[in-house]
Design a protein around this motif. Structure first.
Motif, PDB file in Angstrom:
ATOM      1  N   LEU A  38       8.975   6.060  -8.560  1.00  0.00           N
ATOM      2  CA  LEU A  38       7.703   5.879  -7.885  1.00  0.00           C
ATOM      3  C   LEU A  38       6.528   5.963  -8.871  1.00  0.00           C
ATOM      4  N   THR A  39       5.465   5.237  -8.544  1.00  0.00           N
ATOM      5  CA  THR A  39       4.235   5.325  -9.326  1.00  0.00           C
ATOM      6  C   THR A  39       3.500   6.617  -8.967  1.00  0.00           C
ATOM      7  N   GLU A  59       3.880  -0.517  -4.470  1.00  0.00           N
ATOM      8  CA  GLU A  59       2.811  -1.259  -5.128  1.00  0.00           C
ATOM      9  C   GLU A  59       3.272  -2.595  -5.709  1.00  0.00           C
ATOM     10  N   ASN A  60       4.539  -2.707  -6.063  1.00  0.00           N
ATOM     11  CA  ASN A  60       4.985  -3.970  -6.653  1.00  0.00           C
ATOM     12  C   ASN A  60       5.537  -4.955  -5.619  1.00  0.00           C
ATOM     13  N   PHE A  61       5.334  -4.655  -4.325  1.00  0.00           N
ATOM     14  CA  PHE A  61       5.762  -5.632  -3.310  1.00  0.00           C
ATOM     15  C   PHE A  61       4.963  -6.919  -3.440  1.00  0.00           C
ATOM     16  N   VAL A  62       3.668  -6.798  -3.695  1.00  0.00           N
ATOM     17  CA  VAL A  62       2.841  -7.996  -3.839  1.00  0.00           C
ATOM     18  C   VAL A  62       3.301  -8.806  -5.051  1.00  0.00           C
ATOM     19  N   TYR A  79      11.673  25.775  -7.982  1.00  0.00           N
ATOM     20  CA  TYR A  79      11.243  24.666  -8.830  1.00  0.00           C
ATOM     21  C   TYR A  79       9.746  24.381  -8.668  1.00  0.00           C
ATOM     22  N   THR A  80       9.207  23.670  -9.640  1.00  0.00           N
ATOM     23  CA  THR A  80       7.838  23.167  -9.549  1.00  0.00           C
ATOM     24  C   THR A  80       7.900  21.677  -9.240  1.00  0.00           C
ATOM     25  N   LYS A  81       6.786  21.105  -8.832  1.00  0.00           N
ATOM     26  CA  LYS A  81       6.755  19.663  -8.562  1.00  0.00           C
ATOM     27  C   LYS A  81       7.063  18.871  -9.833  1.00  0.00           C
ATOM     28  N   ASP A  82       6.527  19.335 -10.980  1.00  0.00           N
ATOM     29  CA  ASP A  82       6.800  18.647 -12.247  1.00  0.00           C
ATOM     30  C   ASP A  82       8.291  18.631 -12.548  1.00  0.00           C
ATOM     31  N   GLU A  83       8.965  19.732 -12.279  1.00  0.00           N
ATOM     32  CA  GLU A  83      10.402  19.798 -12.546  1.00  0.00           C
ATOM     33  C   GLU A  83      11.180  18.856 -11.633  1.00  0.00           C
ATOM     34  N   VAL A  84      10.770  18.784 -10.383  1.00  0.00           N
ATOM     35  CA  VAL A  84      11.439  17.880  -9.438  1.00  0.00           C
ATOM     36  C   VAL A  84      11.263  16.435  -9.877  1.00  0.00           C
ATOM     37  N   GLU A  85      10.045  16.069 -10.243  1.00  0.00           N
ATOM     38  CA  GLU A  85       9.768  14.690 -10.640  1.00  0.00           C
ATOM     39  C   GLU A  85      10.480  14.332 -11.954  1.00  0.00           C
ATOM     40  N   ASP A  86      10.511  15.269 -12.893  1.00  0.00           N
ATOM     41  CA  ASP A  86      11.190  15.021 -14.158  1.00  0.00           C
ATOM     42  C   ASP A  86      12.693  14.880 -13.944  1.00  0.00           C
ATOM     43  N   PHE A  87      13.277  15.773 -13.175  1.00  0.00           N
ATOM     44  CA  PHE A  87      14.720  15.792 -12.956  1.00  0.00           C
ATOM     45  C   PHE A  87      15.186  14.523 -12.244  1.00  0.00           C
ATOM     46  N   THR A  88      14.460  14.110 -11.207  1.00  0.00           N
ATOM     47  CA  THR A  88      14.854  12.942 -10.399  1.00  0.00           C
ATOM     48  C   THR A  88      14.334  11.628 -10.962  1.00  0.00           C
ATOM     49  N   GLY A  89      13.391  11.687 -11.907  1.00  0.00           N
ATOM     50  CA  GLY A  89      12.783  10.460 -12.417  1.00  0.00           C
ATOM     51  C   GLY A  89      11.930   9.755 -11.374  1.00  0.00           C
ATOM     52  N   ARG A  90      11.621  10.480 -10.280  1.00  0.00           N
ATOM     53  CA  ARG A  90      10.872   9.904  -9.150  1.00  0.00           C
ATOM     54  C   ARG A  90      11.623   8.749  -8.484  1.00  0.00           C
ATOM     55  N   ILE A  91      12.902   8.645  -8.732  1.00  0.00           N
ATOM     56  CA  ILE A  91      13.715   7.599  -8.103  1.00  0.00           C
ATOM     57  C   ILE A  91      13.836   7.927  -6.612  1.00  0.00           C
ATOM     58  N   ASN A 106       0.839  -1.197   0.000  1.00  0.00           N
ATOM     59  CA  ASN A 106       0.000   0.000   0.000  1.00  0.00           C
ATOM     60  C   ASN A 106       0.877   1.251   0.000  1.00  0.00           C
ATOM     61  N   PRO A 107       0.834   2.069  -1.072  1.00  0.00           N
ATOM     62  CA  PRO A 107       1.735   3.224  -1.164  1.00  0.00           C
ATOM     63  C   PRO A 107       1.483   4.314  -0.130  1.00  0.00           C
ATOM     64  N   THR A 108       0.373   4.241   0.596  1.00  0.00           N
ATOM     65  CA  THR A 108       0.099   5.242   1.631  1.00  0.00           C
ATOM     66  C   THR A 108       0.403   4.695   3.030  1.00  0.00           C
ATOM     67  N   PHE A 109       1.031   3.525   3.091  1.00  0.00           N
ATOM     68  CA  PHE A 109       1.290   2.882   4.378  1.00  0.00           C
ATOM     69  C   PHE A 109       2.741   3.093   4.784  1.00  0.00           C
ATOM     70  N   ASP A 110       2.951   3.622   5.985  1.00  0.00           N
ATOM     71  CA  ASP A 110       4.289   3.824   6.545  1.00  0.00           C
ATOM     72  C   ASP A 110       4.417   3.013   7.824  1.00  0.00           C
ATOM     73  N   THR A 111       5.580   2.406   8.015  1.00  0.00           N
ATOM     74  CA  THR A 111       5.778   1.619   9.235  1.00  0.00           C
ATOM     75  C   THR A 111       7.267   1.541   9.554  1.00  0.00           C
TER      76      THR A 111
END
Length: 553
Positions: free
Chosen positions: A374-375, A201-204, A394-406, A164-169
């Motif tokens: 990340l998805t 999400e791909n843990f399952v 920066y914008t959120k789009d720029e951050v996500e593009d630059f980092t590839g969401r890695i 679950n991508p919204t689950f932290d533990t």
């Protein structure tokens, strides 16, 4: 530890009151007893004689004094050292408690051997305790209500929670005796080594792939292969926790670089955790002090699962000398020989040529590719957890593009609570990608056919196009860390190519364009796919215009 602090004799310590003992411990380990741990130790009123009587008994400090595991373990070791100085250690039957150091001198072991035996006993106890903590945490997750997606085969609630991508533990780290690898976020004040995990999400999918491998007669290993910084290590550690909670025999090697330094003790520590529920087997494991003994031990075992992370650390690297190359090869073959007795899960970052070549041969190894970052849902949660982070310029789009969401790149872009895409870390990544491209051009300068294949592949990656040949068939022509292909279109007979992050795209784009780049309609045709991402749209348009200018001279 302050080695300059003199250890007292047993007779001297017997005479100490609780204040004298505490003062000595604080001199020896200045930061060991602080805050509530100090108050709990004081409340126990432990004199020097009482301290000696509990030598080697970690449970006394943890359960009777209510101290944290790490503090208890250290006090146990300190007390054992004092006893070991004169009595050559503590016998497993706790005879010292009866005669307080009056054992027959003729029966004494050499001091170094006794200390090793005591440390192994404590390591075995630590493995049992850590495994119990893991069992309790996974049981808690299994009790949480969760809905099972329609496309997922029925599985434990804990697996669904960890997907679950919204689950932290926080989970206990499933390895003892060595420091938790730096790539795991651990509270520095947490003596029990709990690490932070956010659902993927791909843990399952990972769990289902493993179950398929373990029941297969033709497949013996599963390799998780892909983008550096994707989070492969966290996925593996979470899977190890799930399996360990169900009393599976899991031999987990979280860091092959550390394993290289002391292969026998490292494997032995992993085995002590694997058989934490069998104290008699742990006694056998403690006697395994050579590779040959370890080989023989595993030959007699069944249903063992080997989980080996950072496998690429055992591959030859540029700059390795001959002894290092030979040692890596020997350790790879040794692990392969051990794994024959069970099933295995490996994880490796891209550019591991041994793995890249495996699909081209007959192999019992299945590969699960994990590329990109990340998805959408995972990225939304990442931002939600960091609402206090300032975007700066920066914008959120720029951050996500630059980092590839890695995930690794995302964490590195937050500096002192503010997004900083000019951080030194990203400069080094840029230079790595640029240097690889430069090396290709230099190496294949006199081989235009190879260069053309390289440029064709890179253009496909840069513009999200299809390519007729996969990078697996031209491993030396592609920087697999940052460029890849994943989806095969059976109708077209081609593979869809990609880049992992904007920073690496930018690093190589100009060189690819300048070297025999062709302007064609394909560049414009890729635009509709990126209309919702202004950063990529801008990049494609910029490169198309530059290509046209170059073409026209």
């Amino acid at each position: 530890m302050d080695s300059s602090v003199r250890n007292p004799t047993i007779e001297e310590m017997k005479e100490w009151d609780e204040d004298e003992l505490l003062k000595w411990i604080q001199q020896k380990r200045s930061k060991l007893l602080e805050g509530d741990q100090l108050e709990k130790f004081k409340a126990a009123h432990i004199s020097g004689e009482a301290f000696l009587m509990q030598a080697g008994d970690e449970e006394f400090f943890r359960k009777k004094c209510n101290l944290a595991f790490g503090v208890s373990w250290t006090l146990t070791k300190i007390s054992a050292e004092i006893v070991g100085i004169e009595t050559a250690g503590i016998k497993r039957n706790r005879q010292y408690r009866e005669d307080a150091g009056m054992s027959d001198p003729a029966s004494k072991k050499p001091r170094w051997e006794s200390e090793t035996d005591t440390e192994l006993q404590m390591l075995a106890a630590s493995a049992r305790q850590q495994r119990e903590r893991i069992r309790l945490e996974i049981e808690k997750l299994d009790q949480l209500p969760v809905s099972c997606p329609k496309d997922v085969v029925s599985c434990p609630n804990s697996v669904l929670q960890l997907s679950n991508p919204t689950f932290d533990t926080k989970l206990p780290f499933p390895f003892v005796g060595y420091a938790v690898p730096e790539r795991f976020q651990v509270n520095s004040e947490d003596y029990e080594s709990y690490w932070y995990y956010t659902g993927r999400e791909n843990f399952v999918e990972l769990r289902e792939e493993f179950e398929r491998i373990r029941h297969s007669c033709q497949r013996s290993a599963l390799t998780i292969y892909g983008t550096r910084g994707y989070g492969k290590s966290h996925l593996l550690a979470a899977l190890v926790c799930c399996l360990a909670a169900r009393e599976e025999k899991i031999v987990y090697i979280p860091d092959c670089r550390e394993f290289m330094k002391q292969p026998v003790p490292y494997i032995r520590a992993a085995a002590l955790f694997a058989w934490a529920d069998d104290e008699s087997k742990q006694q056998r494991i403690m006697a395994l002090d050579t590779q040959e003994k370890i080989d023989r031990f595993f030959q007699g075992q069944s249903d063992v699962v080997f989980v080996i992370d950072q496998l690429n650390a055992l591959e030859e690297e540029e700059g390795d000398d001959k002894p290092t190359i030979n040692k890596k090869a020997e350790l790879r073959y040794w692990l392969q020989g051990i794994e024959v007795t069970g099933k295995a899960i490996h994880a490796s970052s891209a550019n591991n040529y041994s793995i890249l070549n495996k699909p081209l041969k007959q192999s019992s190894n299945e590969i699960m590719y994990v590329y990109g970052g990340l998805t959408e849902k995972e990225m939304e949660h990442w931002w939600a957890q960091r609402q206090e982070v300032q975007l700066g310029d920066y914008t959120k789009d720029e951050v996500e593009d630059f980092t590839g969401r890695i995930p690794w790149f995302l964490e590195k872009c937050v500096v002192n609570g503010t997004i900083d895409l000019a951080a030194k870390f990203f400069t080094e990544i840029y230079e790595q990608a640029w240097a690889f491209e430069q090396e290709i051009q230099t190496r294949y300068y006199k081989e235009p056919g190879e260069l053309q294949r390289h440029y064709q592949y890179m253009r496909a990656c840069l513009f999200g196009r299809f390519i007729w040949v996969s990078s697996k068939f031209i491993p030396n022509l592609v920087d697999h860390r940052y460029f890849y292909d994943d989806k095969y279109d059976s109708e077209r007979g081609e593979f869809e190519a990609h880049y992992t992050c904007g920073i690496c795209r930018n690093a190589v784009a100009s060189m690819v364009l300048e070297n025999k780049a062709r302007f064609d309609k394909g560049i414009w045709q890729s635009l509709p796919e990126y209309t919702t991402n202004p950063c990529v749209t801008g990049f494609v348009m910029e490169q198309a215009i530059l290509a046209w200018i170059l073409l026209q001279g």
